[in-house]
Design an enzyme around this catalytic site. Structure first.
Site, mmCIF file in Angstrom:
data_model
loop_
_atom_site.group_PDB
_atom_site.id
_atom_site.type_symbol
_atom_site.label_atom_id
_atom_site.label_comp_id
_atom_site.label_asym_id
_atom_site.label_seq_id
_atom_site.Cartn_x
_atom_site.Cartn_y
_atom_site.Cartn_z
ATOM 1 N N CYS A 119 -2.044 -2.561 7.408
ATOM 2 C CA CYS A 119 -1.561 -2.446 8.781
ATOM 3 C C CYS A 119 -1.864 -1.039 9.285
ATOM 4 O O CYS A 119 -2.405 -0.200 8.561
ATOM 5 C CB CYS A 119 -0.062 -2.724 8.834
ATOM 6 S SG CYS A 119 0.953 -1.393 8.114
ATOM 7 N N GLU A 128 0.833 -1.206 0.000
ATOM 8 C CA GLU A 128 0.000 0.000 0.000
ATOM 9 C C GLU A 128 0.871 1.260 0.000
ATOM 10 O O GLU A 128 0.570 2.237 -0.689
ATOM 11 C CB GLU A 128 -0.916 0.016 1.235
ATOM 12 C CG GLU A 128 -1.806 -1.219 1.352
ATOM 13 C CD GLU A 128 -1.189 -2.287 2.242
ATOM 14 O OE1 GLU A 128 -1.928 -2.841 3.080
ATOM 15 O OE2 GLU A 128 0.016 -2.571 2.099
#
Length: 204
Positions: free
Chosen positions: A145, A119
Site C-alpha cells: 500500500c 511489510e
C-alpha cells in the site's frame, strides 16, 4: 556375504551372446546399474521465497486479507512479517474488524485499522533485532500500500516482488517515481513479469 549381496543388488547381468546357455561355464559380463534419481524439479529462488511468504501469511490475524512478507538479501532471509494487531493487543480475530464495522473500502483510510501490514512488521522486526536491510529484496503476497511503499523506499530496500495486486494507485506511482525495482510473480509459469519501475534501478 552381506556386503556382496548389497553390491549385487546394484548390478545387472548382460548377455550379448543370444540364448541363455552360452552363459553357463563362461565369464559373466557384469554391468553396474545406473541409479535413477527422480527428484522433483527444484523451484527457482523467486518461487522458493514466494512460497515462504504464503506460509508466513498463515500467521495473520486479519479478518479481511492474510498477507505475508519476507526481507531477503544474498539469498538469506533477514526478517518476516504478517498483518495483524500490535503485540499485547487483542487480535481482530477475537474482537472483530474496525474497518468492516465502519465499511471502509480496501485501499482507503489505512490509518483506521488496528493492525500493521506485513511489510511494516517485517521492517519493524529487522529494526528491533538490529538487522540491516539496506539493499534487500522484499517478497510479499500482495503489492504494498502507499504507507508501506513509503517505508520501503526510505528503508533502502532495492527490489519488491509481489504476487497479488492491491487497490492503491498512489503506491504504484510513488514506487515508480522512486525508481524502485518492482516485479510481479506469475505462479502459473513461475516467472517474473515487469512491474512499476522494473527496468530502472534506484540511484539514491
Amino acid at each position: 556375504m552381506l556386503p556382496l549381496c548389497v553390491w549385487l543388488s546394484f548390478v545387472s547381468l548382460k548377455n550379448d551372446k543370444g540364448p541363455i546357455h552360452p552363459l553357463h561355464g563362461s565369464p559373466l559380463n557384469v554391468t553396474k546399474k545406473k541409479e535413477k534419481q527422480n527428484h522433483p524439479q527444484r523451484p527457482s529462488w523467486e518461487e522458493y521465497f514466494m512460497d515462504i511468504t504464503r506460509l508466513v501469511a498463515k500467521r495473520s490475524t486479519c479478518l479481511r486479507r492474510q498477507v505475508g512478507a519476507i526481507l531477503v538479501k544474498d539469498k538469506k532471509i533477514l526478517a518476516t512479517g504478517y498483518n495483524g494487531a500490535p503485540s499485547r493487543l487483542n487480535h481482530c480475530l477475537d474482537i472483530g474488524c474496525l474497518r468492516q464495522e465502519q465499511k471502509i473500502p480496501s485501499g482507503e483510510r489505512h490509518e483506521l485499522c488496528r493492525g500493521l501490514h506485513a511489510e511494516q512488521n517485517a521492517i519493524i522486526q529487522a529494526a528491533y533485532h538490529g538487522v540491516e536491510i539496506r539493499g534487500a529484496t522484499l517478497y510479499c503476497t500482495n503489492h504494498p500500500c502507499i504507507i508501506c511503499s513509503k517505508m520501503i523506499i526510505n528503508a533502502g530496500i532495492e527490489k519488491v516482488v509481489y504476487e497479488d495486486g492491491y487497490a492503491d494507485g498512489l503506491a504504484t506511482t510513488m514506487l515508480r517515481e522512486s525508481g524502485m525495482n518492482v516485479g510481479r510473480f506469475d505462479r502459473s509459469s513461475a516467472k517474473m513479469s515487469k512491474g512499476a519501475g522494473w527496468t530502472r534501478k534506484r540511484t539514491t
